[in-house]
Enzyme design. Structure first.
Site, PDB file in Angstrom:
ATOM      1  N   TYR A  39       0.845  -1.161  -0.114  1.00  0.00           N
ATOM      2  CA  TYR A  39      -0.041  -0.214   0.072  1.00  0.00           C
ATOM      3  C   TYR A  39       0.828   1.222  -0.009  1.00  0.00           C
ATOM      4  O   TYR A  39       0.437   2.100  -0.459  1.00  0.00           O
ATOM      5  CB  TYR A  39      -0.742   0.134   1.058  1.00  0.00           C
ATOM      6  CG  TYR A  39      -2.299  -0.886   1.207  1.00  0.00           C
ATOM      7  CD1 TYR A  39      -2.759  -1.380   0.042  1.00  0.00           C
ATOM      8  CD2 TYR A  39      -2.944  -0.835   2.258  1.00  0.00           C
ATOM      9  CE1 TYR A  39      -3.615  -2.221  -0.163  1.00  0.00           C
ATOM     10  CE2 TYR A  39      -3.970  -1.755   2.392  1.00  0.00           C
ATOM     11  CZ  TYR A  39      -4.401  -2.572   1.037  1.00  0.00           C
ATOM     12  OH  TYR A  39      -5.564  -3.067   0.989  1.00  0.00           O
ATOM     13  N   CYS A  70      -2.348  -1.735   9.731  1.00  0.00           N
ATOM     14  CA  CYS A  70      -1.746  -1.240   9.074  1.00  0.00           C
ATOM     15  C   CYS A  70      -1.732   0.143   9.162  1.00  0.00           C
ATOM     16  O   CYS A  70      -2.735   0.693   9.174  1.00  0.00           O
ATOM     17  CB  CYS A  70      -2.150  -1.740   7.454  1.00  0.00           C
ATOM     18  SG  CYS A  70      -1.427  -0.848   5.917  1.00  0.00           S
ATOM     19  N   ASN A  71      -0.493   0.943   9.317  1.00  0.00           N
ATOM     20  CA  ASN A  71      -0.554   2.279   9.679  1.00  0.00           C
ATOM     21  C   ASN A  71      -0.768   3.467   8.597  1.00  0.00           C
ATOM     22  O   ASN A  71      -1.741   3.996   8.522  1.00  0.00           O
ATOM     23  CB  ASN A  71       0.884   2.648   9.849  1.00  0.00           C
ATOM     24  CG  ASN A  71       1.531   2.185  11.282  1.00  0.00           C
ATOM     25  OD1 ASN A  71       1.167   2.679  12.474  1.00  0.00           O
ATOM     26  ND2 ASN A  71       1.997   0.994  11.291  1.00  0.00           N
ATOM     27  N   CYS A 182       5.659   1.057  10.792  1.00  0.00           N
ATOM     28  CA  CYS A 182       4.845   0.030   9.707  1.00  0.00           C
ATOM     29  C   CYS A 182       4.698  -1.162  10.431  1.00  0.00           C
ATOM     30  O   CYS A 182       6.118  -1.807  10.769  1.00  0.00           O
ATOM     31  CB  CYS A 182       5.654   0.154   8.366  1.00  0.00           C
ATOM     32  SG  CYS A 182       4.993  -1.135   7.128  1.00  0.00           S
ATOM     33  N   THR A 183       4.019  -1.965  10.137  1.00  0.00           N
ATOM     34  CA  THR A 183       3.674  -3.346  10.824  1.00  0.00           C
ATOM     35  C   THR A 183       4.577  -4.410  10.124  1.00  0.00           C
ATOM     36  O   THR A 183       4.954  -5.405  10.683  1.00  0.00           O
ATOM     37  CB  THR A 183       2.333  -3.733  11.042  1.00  0.00           C
ATOM     38  OG1 THR A 183       1.878  -3.957   9.441  1.00  0.00           O
ATOM     39  CG2 THR A 183       1.487  -2.994  11.678  1.00  0.00           C
TER      40      THR A 183
END
Length: 269
Positions: A39, A70-71, A182-183
């Site tokens: 993304y 998700c950030n 970010c994950t």
């Protein structure tokens, strides 16, 4: 009913892993939007469309709550999701505030790693304006690290060159905390810790997100206190190969390999 977790790819598994440790009686569904990963390099409009499509598919699968793990997706679509669905929807943002509190106590700075798109969003810029009145936070995009993670790439020579190019010219001793915004990035926590001075603390939003999830479930009397735990992996492409990759990534975290200091020659001058 299950608790749904959603990300574009493997990254949100780092949040799922924290939840699995925290909720022994819950069932979990992890959904990766593999048709559109990553993304962070897409436009805001594209990401919002993808997130809404994914959420529609997840809601069909009997979930009682949804964690947008998700950030980037959170910053772009969380308000629309909450306006659309009446189940609890938990989002994420880079854990800059707790990191700043720690760094201030140490008279140090904060370094935030995130995707390019997250750092560009008004939500993140507003966060900095609200909390960082002394301009102690530096932000660096690590967009390519998402793809390294998606390929489960831990090649030390590659990562050494990559990280050095990103922090070139910085004095790493000036930082008290590093935010993994970010994950996908916690998969590289051990490697990063080995590369930074030992006093630097690494922070991501997983624990805070899971605690928020617990609070909301308790508040609505939706938390299971009995029952067998289960985890199901699925994706927008339905590819069995990616399902196996998700399971491999989850076990990587379960075994604590992301936390272990890598035996490597990655040393910063």
């Amino acid at each position: 009913m299950k608790i749904g977790f959603f990300d574009s790819g493997l990254g949100g598994i780092s949040v799922l892993h924290e939840a699995v440790k925290h909720f022994p009686n819950e069932s979990f569904l992890y959904y990766a939007d593999t048709l559109h990963v990553p993304y962070g390099s897409k436009t805001k409009e594209e990401v919002k469309s993808y997130v809404l499509q994914a959420a529609e598919e997840i809601i069909k699968q009997d979930v009682k709550a949804l964690v947008v793990a998700c950030n980037t997706a959170t910053s772009i679509a969380i308000e629309t999701l909450r306006a659309t669905y009446n189940i609890p929807i938990i989002g994420m943002e880079p854990a800059a505030k707790p990191a700043l509190e720690i760094s201030r106590s140490l008279n140090k700075r904060v370094l935030v790693f995130a995707t390019s798109l997250t750092l560009k969003q008004a939500k993140y810029k507003h966060l900095l304006e609200t909390i960082d009145d002394q301009s102690l936070i530096d932000s660096i995009p690590l967009q390519e690290l998402v793809q390294y993670c998606e390929h489960l790439n831990f090649d030390q020579d590659t990562l050494k060159a990559y990280f050095q190019s990103k922090v070139q010219g910085l004095d790493l001793h000036q930082y008290g905390t590093v935010v993994l915004g970010c994950t996908h990035f916690p998969f590289y926590k051990g490697l990063l810790r080995d590369m930074f001075p030992p006093s630097v603390q690494f922070i991501d939003g997983s624990i805070g997100t899971v605690k928020r999830l617990e609070y909301v479930l308790k508040e609505r009397n939706m938390l299971n206190t009995a029952g067998e735990q289960s985890v199901t992996f699925t994706s927008s492409s339905g590819a069995k190969e990616y399902e196996q990759k998700m399971k491999k990534a989850f076990h990587f975290l379960e075994e604590g390999k992301h936390e272990k200091v890598q035996k490597t020659d990655l040393v910063w001058d």
